[in-house]
Motif scaffolding. Structure first.
Motif, short mmCIF file in Angstrom:
data_model
loop_
_atom_site.label_atom_id
_atom_site.label_comp_id
_atom_site.label_asym_id
_atom_site.label_seq_id
_atom_site.Cartn_x
_atom_site.Cartn_y
_atom_site.Cartn_z
N GLU A 194 0.38 -0.81 0.14
CA GLU A 194 -0.05 -0.34 -0.03
C GLU A 194 0.89 1.16 0.03
N PRO A 195 0.49 2.09 -1.01
CA PRO A 195 1.67 3.24 -1.37
C PRO A 195 1.48 4.36 0.17
N ILE A 196 0.29 4.54 0.34
CA ILE A 196 -0.20 5.79 1.36
C ILE A 196 0.23 5.50 2.80
N TYR A 197 0.53 4.25 3.00
CA TYR A 197 1.28 3.52 4.86
C TYR A 197 2.32 4.38 4.43
N PRO A 198 3.29 3.92 4.20
CA PRO A 198 5.28 4.62 4.39
C PRO A 198 4.46 6.40 4.18
N ARG A 199 3.85 7.09 4.00
CA ARG A 199 3.73 8.26 3.38
C ARG A 199 3.38 8.44 5.29
N ILE A 200 2.31 8.28 6.14
CA ILE A 200 1.33 8.30 7.00
C ILE A 200 2.42 7.66 8.65
N ARG A 201 3.24 6.84 7.89
CA ARG A 201 4.04 6.49 8.85
C ARG A 201 5.03 7.07 9.21
N ASP A 202 5.45 7.07 8.44
CA ASP A 202 6.97 8.30 8.24
C ASP A 202 6.43 9.59 8.95
N TYR A 203 5.63 10.10 9.03
CA TYR A 203 4.89 11.61 8.57
C TYR A 203 4.94 11.25 10.45
N PHE A 204 4.00 11.14 10.69
CA PHE A 204 4.07 11.48 12.09
C PHE A 204 4.58 9.35 12.96
N LYS A 205 5.92 9.10 12.28
CA LYS A 205 6.64 8.35 13.12
C LYS A 205 5.22 7.11 13.65
N LEU A 206 4.47 6.77 12.98
CA LEU A 206 3.54 6.03 13.48
C LEU A 206 3.78 4.18 13.90
N SER A 207 3.40 4.08 14.98
CA SER A 207 3.86 2.71 15.01
C SER A 207 3.10 1.50 15.67
N LEU A 208 1.17 2.19 14.57
CA LEU A 208 0.66 0.69 14.25
C LEU A 208 1.08 0.69 13.17
N PRO A 209 0.39 -1.00 12.91
CA PRO A 209 1.46 -1.58 11.55
C PRO A 209 -0.40 -1.69 10.68
N TYR A 210 -0.18 -1.58 9.46
CA TYR A 210 -0.68 -0.88 8.16
C TYR A 210 -1.57 -2.26 8.18
N THR A 211 -1.65 -3.31 8.65
CA THR A 211 -2.85 -4.52 8.90
C THR A 211 -4.13 -3.83 10.10
N MET A 212 -4.23 -2.64 10.57
CA MET A 212 -4.88 -2.16 11.14
C MET A 212 -5.97 -1.36 10.66
N PHE A 213 -5.32 -0.62 9.16
CA PHE A 213 -6.10 0.25 8.82
C PHE A 213 -6.89 0.02 6.57
N LEU A 214 -8.06 0.61 6.37
CA LEU A 214 -8.60 0.50 5.87
C LEU A 214 -9.05 1.45 4.96
N THR A 215 -9.54 1.51 3.78
CA THR A 215 -10.81 2.72 2.73
C THR A 215 -11.00 1.84 2.17
N ARG A 216 -12.01 2.79 1.68
CA ARG A 216 -13.61 2.62 1.03
C ARG A 216 -13.51 2.77 -0.26
N CYS A 217 -12.08 2.62 -1.19
CA CYS A 217 -11.87 2.91 -2.40
C CYS A 217 -11.08 2.53 -3.27
N GLU A 218 -10.91 1.59 -4.05
CA GLU A 218 -9.71 1.28 -4.57
C GLU A 218 -8.43 2.35 -5.14
N ASP A 219 -9.28 3.79 -5.82
CA ASP A 219 -8.62 4.07 -6.72
C ASP A 219 -8.40 5.22 -5.89
N GLU A 220 -7.10 4.78 -5.65
CA GLU A 220 -5.34 5.82 -4.74
C GLU A 220 -5.93 7.62 -5.49
#
Length: 339
Positions: A124-150
């Protein structure tokens, strides 16, 4: 769990509170209320049913509803299944009876078609941007979106691992309307290096796992930001307390988490905001702002408007406007006096 064992004998009662020991004693007026299967089984078979192994949770013991728990074992086919097998065997005497159940039809859900629930994948291309910007410690497996189009992924939602397991294993069996809380929302860059900001809706779930862009305003700073309406000019950084101002000057433009801890109590307030070049704004809905202002003991007189006085004032303004229009017409001679 404080529970009671199952019963082997009981006496059914009607809605009027009248008890009957057998169905034969029931008058016609209660025949629709009390049916034969509501009576206990005969003494000859009650022991084999092991009814005392059932669990009865009574309402007054836990201040809850009443519950009945029992483990049932299926020992044979249902009557309509047995009839179908019998007919099949009679039609084709040389062939073995059909024991396999027909394939289940795929359930169709009627009504409004909901957007899909798409959990993040490792790529998922969105997760690394959010993780690095906020130093997020939650794994990507806990996040979802409602649209396939990025390009249209405007909201990122947070759930637990167990919720994800339930979601992914019940796609075709359960129609899910909504799940999770909004953790991040897409926004205009406005000079920020990340095009996603923290959403106030899920702040209590995500802020504890953020290691960067966490600021600590004083009580006066929180009051100033929360009192600023959306249509007002946001408070300037130069008006903030010295310690908070130093944190703001070291922080790049973008989404921030604001954490206030009351030194005289255990009160902790977590909100989200936006740090601009010369100002800082709290991204909190109006009703929530009023709640947080009450928590920190701020002056909320500007929010407390008497609706009746406001309505009366609007009516007076409309009457004054009508009278002014009538005076203008009289001055122009458009309205003739009555004869």
């Amino acid at each position: 769990l404080n529970s009671s064992p199952g019963l082997e004998t009981w006496t059914p009662a009607s809605k009027q509170g009248e008890f009957y020991s057998s169905f034969d004693l029931c008058p016609p007026k209660v025949a629709a209320q009390i049916r034969p299967y509501m009576f206990p089984p005969p003494p000859s078979t009650v022991a084999s049913l092991c009814l005392t192994k059932c669990v009865r949770v009574l309402p007054h013991k836990h201040n809850t509803g009443g519950f009945f728990v029992a483990l049932l074992e299926k020992t044979g086919g249902c009557p309509w299944q047995e009839e179908g097998r019998k007919e099949s065997k009679e039609d084709k005497p040389d062939s073995p009876s059909v024991t396999e159940a027909p394939p289940e039809k795929k359930k169709r859900f009627w009504g409004f078609r909901e957007d899909p629930f798409i959990y993040f994948k490792p790529e998922e291309p969105i997760y690394p941007r959010i993780r690095d910007y906020f130093k997020l410690s939650l794994p990507y497996t806990m996040f979802l979106t409602r649209c396939e189009d990025e390009s249209k992924k405007n909201g990122v939602y947070f759930t637990t691992e167990k919720v994800r397991h339930v979601m992914e294993n019940n796609v075709d069996r359960v129609k899910i309307i909504n799940t999770g809380v909004k953790a991040f929302a897409r926004c205009e860059n406005k000079g920020a290096s990340c095009d996603y900001r923290i959403a106030q809706e899920g702040a209590l779930s995500t802020v504890p796992f953020i290691g960067a862009r966490m600021l600590h305003p004083a009580r006066e700073d929180m009051e100033m930001m929360l009192l600023s309406e959306d249509q007002d000019t946001p408070p300037e950084i130069t008006k903030m307390s010295e310690k908070f101002r130093e944190e703001l000057e070291k922080t790049e433009t973008g989404s921030v988490a604001l954490l206030f801890k009351d030194p005289s109590s255990s009160l902790t307030v977590k909100i989200v905001g936006w740090k601009g070049k010369i100002s800082v704004r709290a991204y909190v809905p109006r009703n929530d702002r009023l709640h947080y202002l009450r928590l920190i003991g701020a002056d909320i007189s500007s929010f407390e408007i008497n609706k009746f006085k406001e309505r009366k004032q609007r009516e007076q303004e409309r009457e004054a406007a009508k009278e002014a229009d009538a005076n203008k017409l009289n001055d122009k001679g458009d309205i003739q006096p009555e004869k």
